[in-house]
Design a protein around this motif. Structure first.
Motif, PDB file in Angstrom:
ATOM      1  N   ALA A  15       0.824  -1.212   0.000  1.00  0.00           N
ATOM      2  CA  ALA A  15       0.000   0.000   0.000  1.00  0.00           C
ATOM      3  C   ALA A  15       0.860   1.265   0.000  1.00  0.00           C
ATOM      4  N   ARG A  16       2.156   1.100   0.205  1.00  0.00           N
ATOM      5  CA  ARG A  16       3.060   2.251   0.256  1.00  0.00           C
ATOM      6  C   ARG A  16       3.876   2.331  -1.033  1.00  0.00           C
ATOM      7  N   THR A  17       4.409   3.501  -1.261  1.00  0.00           N
ATOM      8  CA  THR A  17       5.298   3.737  -2.389  1.00  0.00           C
ATOM      9  C   THR A  17       6.672   4.042  -1.831  1.00  0.00           C
ATOM     10  N   TYR A  18       7.700   3.447  -2.430  1.00  0.00           N
ATOM     11  CA  TYR A  18       9.078   3.631  -1.989  1.00  0.00           C
ATOM     12  C   TYR A  18       9.889   4.224  -3.138  1.00  0.00           C
ATOM     13  N   LEU A  19      10.765   5.140  -2.797  1.00  0.00           N
ATOM     14  CA  LEU A  19      11.689   5.702  -3.769  1.00  0.00           C
ATOM     15  C   LEU A  19      13.088   5.601  -3.171  1.00  0.00           C
ATOM     16  N   VAL A  20      13.921   4.765  -3.790  1.00  0.00           N
ATOM     17  CA  VAL A  20      15.284   4.533  -3.324  1.00  0.00           C
ATOM     18  C   VAL A  20      16.208   5.313  -4.244  1.00  0.00           C
ATOM     19  N   TYR A  21      17.020   6.195  -3.657  1.00  0.00           N
ATOM     20  CA  TYR A  21      17.854   7.105  -4.439  1.00  0.00           C
ATOM     21  C   TYR A  21      19.196   7.291  -3.742  1.00  0.00           C
ATOM     22  N   ASP A  22      20.116   7.947  -4.435  1.00  0.00           N
ATOM     23  CA  ASP A  22      21.446   8.219  -3.897  1.00  0.00           C
ATOM     24  C   ASP A  22      21.422   9.552  -3.150  1.00  0.00           C
ATOM     25  N   GLY A  23      21.415   9.490  -1.840  1.00  0.00           N
ATOM     26  CA  GLY A  23      21.363  10.691  -1.018  1.00  0.00           C
ATOM     27  C   GLY A  23      22.635  11.519  -1.045  1.00  0.00           C
ATOM     28  N   ARG A  29      19.103  14.106  -4.907  1.00  0.00           N
ATOM     29  CA  ARG A  29      18.468  14.576  -3.677  1.00  0.00           C
ATOM     30  C   ARG A  29      17.469  15.696  -3.970  1.00  0.00           C
ATOM     31  N   HIS A  30      17.851  16.644  -4.814  1.00  0.00           N
ATOM     32  CA  HIS A  30      16.956  17.747  -5.146  1.00  0.00           C
ATOM     33  C   HIS A  30      15.794  17.278  -6.016  1.00  0.00           C
ATOM     34  N   TYR A  31      16.061  16.343  -6.923  1.00  0.00           N
ATOM     35  CA  TYR A  31      14.988  15.824  -7.772  1.00  0.00           C
ATOM     36  C   TYR A  31      13.887  15.189  -6.918  1.00  0.00           C
ATOM     37  N   VAL A  32      14.262  14.299  -6.000  1.00  0.00           N
ATOM     38  CA  VAL A  32      13.235  13.625  -5.192  1.00  0.00           C
ATOM     39  C   VAL A  32      12.551  14.608  -4.238  1.00  0.00           C
ATOM     40  N   ARG A  33      13.238  15.674  -3.894  1.00  0.00           N
ATOM     41  CA  ARG A  33      12.639  16.685  -3.012  1.00  0.00           C
ATOM     42  C   ARG A  33      11.571  17.500  -3.740  1.00  0.00           C
ATOM     43  N   PHE A  34      11.799  17.798  -5.018  1.00  0.00           N
ATOM     44  CA  PHE A  34      10.920  18.704  -5.734  1.00  0.00           C
ATOM     45  C   PHE A  34       9.850  18.031  -6.580  1.00  0.00           C
ATOM     46  N   VAL A  35      10.061  16.800  -7.019  1.00  0.00           N
ATOM     47  CA  VAL A  35       9.052  16.152  -7.856  1.00  0.00           C
ATOM     48  C   VAL A  35       7.792  15.921  -7.019  1.00  0.00           C
ATOM     49  N   ARG A  36       6.656  16.214  -7.586  1.00  0.00           N
ATOM     50  CA  ARG A  36       5.385  16.147  -6.856  1.00  0.00           C
ATOM     51  C   ARG A  36       4.504  15.046  -7.433  1.00  0.00           C
ATOM     52  N   LEU A  90       4.570  10.453 -15.061  1.00  0.00           N
ATOM     53  CA  LEU A  90       3.169  10.144 -15.334  1.00  0.00           C
ATOM     54  C   LEU A  90       2.288  10.384 -14.109  1.00  0.00           C
ATOM     55  N   LEU A  91       2.860  10.172 -12.915  1.00  0.00           N
ATOM     56  CA  LEU A  91       2.107  10.327 -11.674  1.00  0.00           C
ATOM     57  C   LEU A  91       2.125  11.746 -11.122  1.00  0.00           C
ATOM     58  N   ALA A  92       3.085  12.550 -11.549  1.00  0.00           N
ATOM     59  CA  ALA A  92       3.295  13.878 -10.957  1.00  0.00           C
ATOM     60  C   ALA A  92       2.173  14.839 -11.319  1.00  0.00           C
ATOM     61  N   ASN A  93       1.868  15.723 -10.347  1.00  0.00           N
ATOM     62  CA  ASN A  93       0.947  16.799 -10.688  1.00  0.00           C
ATOM     63  C   ASN A  93       1.752  17.861 -11.431  1.00  0.00           C
ATOM     64  N   ARG A  94       1.072  18.772 -12.031  1.00  0.00           N
ATOM     65  CA  ARG A  94       1.742  19.762 -12.888  1.00  0.00           C
ATOM     66  C   ARG A  94       1.902  21.116 -12.207  1.00  0.00           C
ATOM     67  N   SER A  95       1.877  21.149 -10.880  1.00  0.00           N
ATOM     68  CA  SER A  95       2.019  22.432 -10.186  1.00  0.00           C
ATOM     69  C   SER A  95       3.493  22.816 -10.101  1.00  0.00           C
ATOM     70  N   GLY A  96       3.774  24.037 -10.419  1.00  0.00           N
ATOM     71  CA  GLY A  96       5.139  24.551 -10.365  1.00  0.00           C
ATOM     72  C   GLY A  96       5.906  24.280 -11.643  1.00  0.00           C
ATOM     73  N   TRP A  97       6.874  25.133 -11.900  1.00  0.00           N
ATOM     74  CA  TRP A  97       7.644  25.028 -13.146  1.00  0.00           C
ATOM     75  C   TRP A  97       8.443  23.738 -13.211  1.00  0.00           C
ATOM     76  N   PHE A  98       9.006  23.294 -12.081  1.00  0.00           N
ATOM     77  CA  PHE A  98       9.828  22.085 -12.079  1.00  0.00           C
ATOM     78  C   PHE A  98       9.004  20.873 -12.502  1.00  0.00           C
ATOM     79  N   ASN A  99       7.815  20.722 -11.948  1.00  0.00           N
ATOM     80  CA  ASN A  99       6.979  19.569 -12.267  1.00  0.00           C
ATOM     81  C   ASN A  99       6.431  19.627 -13.684  1.00  0.00           C
ATOM     82  N   ARG A 100       6.119  20.810 -14.166  1.00  0.00           N
ATOM     83  CA  ARG A 100       5.690  20.933 -15.562  1.00  0.00           C
ATOM     84  C   ARG A 100       6.821  20.558 -16.505  1.00  0.00           C
ATOM     85  N   ALA A 101       8.038  21.027 -16.199  1.00  0.00           N
ATOM     86  CA  ALA A 101       9.186  20.724 -17.061  1.00  0.00           C
ATOM     87  C   ALA A 101       9.522  19.239 -17.050  1.00  0.00           C
ATOM     88  N   THR A 102       9.580  18.639 -15.861  1.00  0.00           N
ATOM     89  CA  THR A 102       9.928  17.207 -15.809  1.00  0.00           C
ATOM     90  C   THR A 102       8.830  16.345 -16.416  1.00  0.00           C
TER      91      THR A 102
END
Length: 137
Positions: A15-23, A29-36, A90-102
């Motif tokens: 039921a949870r979503t996990y994102l494993v990344y290189d901290g 780090r910034h990508y996972v922080r800003f993607v919505r 595909l899952l991200a909302n489109r709020s903010g310039w970063f999310n629209r661009a990605t």
């Protein structure tokens, strides 16, 4: 499953979503922080691979080394590297310039497949410049 595999398998809640990344990678780090994409998936557990050896070992056994890309575990499915970035777009909302661009860049599987090796090369150059090791080094 062998004892070695059992010791390297993190507890997963489907039921949870996990994102494993290189901290240690500032770009990752910034990508996972800003993607919505949390609005679409609910709770997202961010896992710094540098602090989660069991995840690193588990994903390596699954054929998903983290030096080749982050891993998204969503609805019980694993997405690695370019597939993870594409799925998040595909899952991200489109709020903010970063999310629209990605979303614009990575909603196309073909464009993501083309861009991802370039991004991975830039990540490796950034880690080298900062004198940080790769995860599997």
């Amino acid at each position: 499953m062998s004892d070695a595999q059992a010791n390297t398998t993190p507890t997963l809640d489907t039921a949870r979503t996990y994102l494993v990344y290189d901290g240690d990678c500032p770009a990752c780090r910034h990508y996972v922080r800003f993607v919505r994409f949390r609005d679409a998936v609910g709770v997202v557990e961010l896992i710094n691979a540098r602090e989660a050896n069991e995840w690193v070992a588990h994903l390596r056994l699954q054929g998903m080394p983290l030096d080749d890309g982050m891993v998204l575990v969503y609805a019980g499915r694993y997405f690695h590297g370019a597939d993870a970035i594409h799925q998040m777009a595909l899952l991200a909302n489109r709020s903010g310039w970063f999310n629209r661009a990605t979303a614009c860049l990575f909603q196309s599987r073909r464009l993501t497949g083309f861009l991802y090796p370039i991004l991975k090369t830039l990540r490796n150059a950034l880690l080298w410049t900062l004198r940080r090791s790769k995860i599997d080094s």
